[in-house]
Each structure stands twice: as structure tokens, then as C-alpha cells.
Design an enzyme around this catalytic site. Structure first.
Site, PDB file in Angstrom:
ATOM      1  N   ARG A  67      41.040  45.002  72.822  1.00 16.06           N
ATOM      2  CA  ARG A  67      39.685  44.439  73.924  1.00 16.06           C
ATOM      3  C   ARG A  67      39.674  42.955  73.752  1.00 16.06           C
ATOM      4  O   ARG A  67      38.646  42.590  73.694  1.00 16.06           O
ATOM      5  CB  ARG A  67      38.726  45.201  73.916  1.00 16.06           C
ATOM      6  CG  ARG A  67      38.634  46.704  74.294  1.00 16.06           C
ATOM      7  CD  ARG A  67      39.163  46.887  75.751  1.00 16.06           C
ATOM      8  NE  ARG A  67      39.019  48.143  76.372  1.00 16.06           N
ATOM      9  CZ  ARG A  67      39.659  49.210  76.117  1.00 16.06           C
ATOM     10  NH1 ARG A  67      40.921  48.897  75.576  1.00 16.06           N
ATOM     11  NH2 ARG A  67      39.670  50.377  76.517  1.00 16.06           N
ATOM     12  N   SER A 122      32.932  50.465  79.519  1.00 12.52           N
ATOM     13  CA  SER A 122      32.382  50.652  78.017  1.00 12.52           C
ATOM     14  C   SER A 122      31.628  49.425  77.732  1.00 12.52           C
ATOM     15  O   SER A 122      32.034  48.311  77.649  1.00 12.52           O
ATOM     16  CB  SER A 122      33.677  50.852  77.216  1.00 12.52           C
ATOM     17  OG  SER A 122      34.210  52.085  77.452  1.00 12.52           O
ATOM     18  N   GLU A 160      31.482  45.410  74.024  1.00 12.02           N
ATOM     19  CA  GLU A 160      32.827  44.965  74.532  1.00 12.02           C
ATOM     20  C   GLU A 160      32.704  43.779  75.681  1.00 12.02           C
ATOM     21  O   GLU A 160      33.502  43.025  75.952  1.00 12.02           O
ATOM     22  CB  GLU A 160      33.599  46.131  75.221  1.00 12.02           C
ATOM     23  CG  GLU A 160      34.811  45.942  75.819  1.00 12.02           C
ATOM     24  CD  GLU A 160      35.683  47.131  76.506  1.00 12.02           C
ATOM     25  OE1 GLU A 160      35.294  48.085  75.995  1.00 12.02           O
ATOM     26  OE2 GLU A 160      36.191  46.807  77.637  1.00 12.02           O
TER      27      GLU A 160
END
Ligand code: EPU
Length: 279
Positions: A102, A176, A272
Site C-alpha cells: 500500500r 481499510s 492506510e
């Protein structure tokens, strides 16, 4: 508050095709999911596990989107981006993007400097199927293995995502909110000895990835609502905005979750999602 510009550059162009391997250039303003459907329909395979991820094609390398065993970096060839300071167009190959879990140069080291305008993908007509995830296998258990197509996998992924991830068009969320934390072996052993049931995945370099959703659920946050925001009841990694929650309210909730998980498990959660401060 503040001004938001939405990238609108469109276009999907097949620029190389040797009968199996394909190079496809996609405008950064195309919807990611529509691009996945377009590819799957034509038998251009490789990104089918990334179906139904909200956002644009230009955002996909920004944080190297991933799901069900596939990441954008696995099918990425190059991108072009405009330098916001000089206005110059620059091409980035795979190495130049510094992809990680990510992460990329665009999210970290050179954050806010580049506007991604086109992304090129490497796809294959005979790409292998990625069905390592148990959830995909259970969705497709009624089919004989040799019958399963890339389209079946993308449809299975869509069903799984719809069953636990809220649709941002209906309930505000950014997927997320936290990354799954990665721990060195010694730190992991300590967590494991105190919490033998901790959901974890060994990584190739000897470290371990923990399921942040499990940590947050065990800490008692799953389904909790605080004012206009809360923790999704089907996936504890997702923070949701039930209405008019401000950025500050969401960030306060996130910070309280980080603190609680630290206190209960000794594990540091990292967001994230990027935070943008408007002065
Ligand atoms: N779990 C819980 N409670 C929860 C959620 C998860 O106990 O509320 C545990 C379960 O044991 C489950 C495990 O965590 O088996 C993993 O859960 P899941 O398969 O839902 O995946 P995840 O690790 O929570 C990651 C990505 C998702 C991606 C899925 C599938 C991150 C931060 N998230 O979630 O990506 O869709 O895997 O590959 O890596 C995103 O990045 O925005 C995103 C949605």
C-alpha cells in the site's frame, strides 16, 4: 473546505499484443472498477482479483492497491505523471515507483508532487488464476477446477467484497483505514505468546503480517458507533461515516483505536488512508 480537483482523463488503448501478452494504457480518470470489467470482458486477464475497488485508475499505483493475493504492482508497466512544480511530463517505470505494501513514491517520498495522468498495465490472455484465498475457493467450490474462468474469479471477489465492505456510494468509507501491521519475528513471538489466537501470515523475509481487523475486533471496536462515525460491523478495518462526521471526528476515532490496540496488544497500527489538512 478547500478546493478539490477530480481527474477526468479517459481512454483505454491496447498498444501491444503478441497474442498472449498485452500492454494497455489507461487514462488516470477512468473508474478502476469499470476498467477491470472492461479487461475481464475482453479476456485481458490479471486484474480480475481487484474488482470493485473504489477509486480511479490514476489512484491505483499511488498506494499500490491490492486484494485477494494480487497488487497493482504485479501488472504495472509504467505511468506518466505531470510535475506540479515544473509542469513537465515524466515517465516512471516499475522501479521508479518504489512500490511497497500500500505504498509508492507518490504516497511517501514525493507526496503531492505528481499528478498521474496515464497508467500502462501488462495483462495476459493466459494469465494464471489467483485463488489462494479460502474465501474465493469457497465461493467457487461448486465449479470443477478446470472450468473456472477469470470472470468467475472476478465475480467471486465482487460477492465477497459486497458481503463485508460497505459501498461508499451508500455509506461513507475509505476501505481499510489501517494497514495490516508487519512485525519482526521477535516482536511477533511476544504478541503470539500473550495472544495465541492472533490471526497472522508469515512473510518471505521472516517477518509476520497480523490481521489488524482481528486486533480491532478483539479490542471491542467492531460495530461501535460514536456520533456520526464508527467501525463497520462486518469488517473492523473499515471506519464509516454515517452522515456528517468531520475529518477531525474520524481522526479522533482512529487515534483512540490506535491507542487501545497499542495498550492491549503492544502493536502499533498505521493508517492506510492519507490525511489532508486544510488550513
Ligand atoms: N478479521 C477479523 N475481524 C474483522 C476483520 C478481519 O477477525 O473484523 C480477521 C479474520 O480472521 C480474517 C482476517 O482478519 O480472516 C483477514 O480479513 P480479510 O480477508 O477481510 O482481509 P483484511 O486483511 O482485513 C486486506 C486488505 C483489503 C483487501 C483484503 C482481501 C489491508 C489493509 N486490507 O484486508 O484491502 O480487500 O485483505 O485481500 O491490507 C483496502 O486496502 O482498503 C482493502 C479493503
Amino acid at each position: 473546505e478547500g478546493m478539490t480537483l477530480q481527474q477526468g482523463i479517459k481512454g483505454i488503448e491496447l498498444i501491444n499484443d503478441d497474442g498472449n501478452c498485452l500492454e494497455v494504457v489507461v487514462g488516470a480518470g477512468e473508474s478502476w472498477h469499470d476498467w477491470v470489467l472492461h479487461a475481464v470482458e475482453r479476456g485481458w486477464n490479471g486484474v480480475e482479483n481487484l474488482a470493485l475497488i473504489p477509486g480511479s485508475v490514476g489512484a491505483s499505483p499511488m498506494q499500490n492497491i491490492g486484494a485477494y493475493g494480487v497488487e497493482v504492482k504485479d501488472h504495472f508497466l509504467w505511468l506518466e505523471a505531470v510535475n506540479r512544480k515544473t509542469g513537465e511530463l515524466q515517465r516512471f517505470d516499475h522501479a521508479a515507483c518504489e512500490f511497497g505494501y500500500r505504498e509508492s513514491i507518490f504516497k511517501q517520498r514525493e507526496r503531492n508532487l505528481w499528478v498521474i495522468v496515464r497508467v500502462a498495465f501488462a495483462l495476459e490472455r493466459n494469465a494464471p488464476l489467483h485463488m489462494e484465498y479460502g474465501a474465493i475457493q469457497s465461493e467457487l467450490h461448486h465449479l470443477a477446477p478446470q472450468e473456472i474462468t477469470h470472470k468467475d474469479v472476478s465475480e467471486a471477489v465482487m460477492r465477497i467484497r459486497r458481503s463485508k465492505l460497505p459501498d461508499p456510494a451508500e455509506l461513507g468509507n475509505a476501505g481499510s483505514f489501517f494497514k495490516n501491521p508487519i512485525l519482526h519475528a521477535t516482536a511477533f513471538q511476544e504478541v503470539l505468546s500473550n495472544h495465541p489466537n492472533v490471526v497472522h501470515y508469515p512473510l518471505e523475509d521472516g517477518s509476520f503480517k497480523l490481521a489488524a481487523g482481528w486486533l480491532i475486533e478483539q479490542a471491542g471496536w467492531k460495530g461501535k458507533r460514536r456520533g456520526n462515525c464508527g467501525v463497520h460491523d462486518k469488517q473492523a478495518l473499515v471506519l464509516v461515516n454515517y452522515g456528517e462526521a468531520t475529518g477531525q471526528e474520524i481522526w479522533k476515532l482512529a487515534k483512540d483505536i490506535i491507542q487501545d490496540v497499542r495498550a492491549k496488544f503492544g502493536v502499533e497500527l498505521q493508517p492506510e488512508v492519507n490525511q489532508i489538512r486544510v488550513s
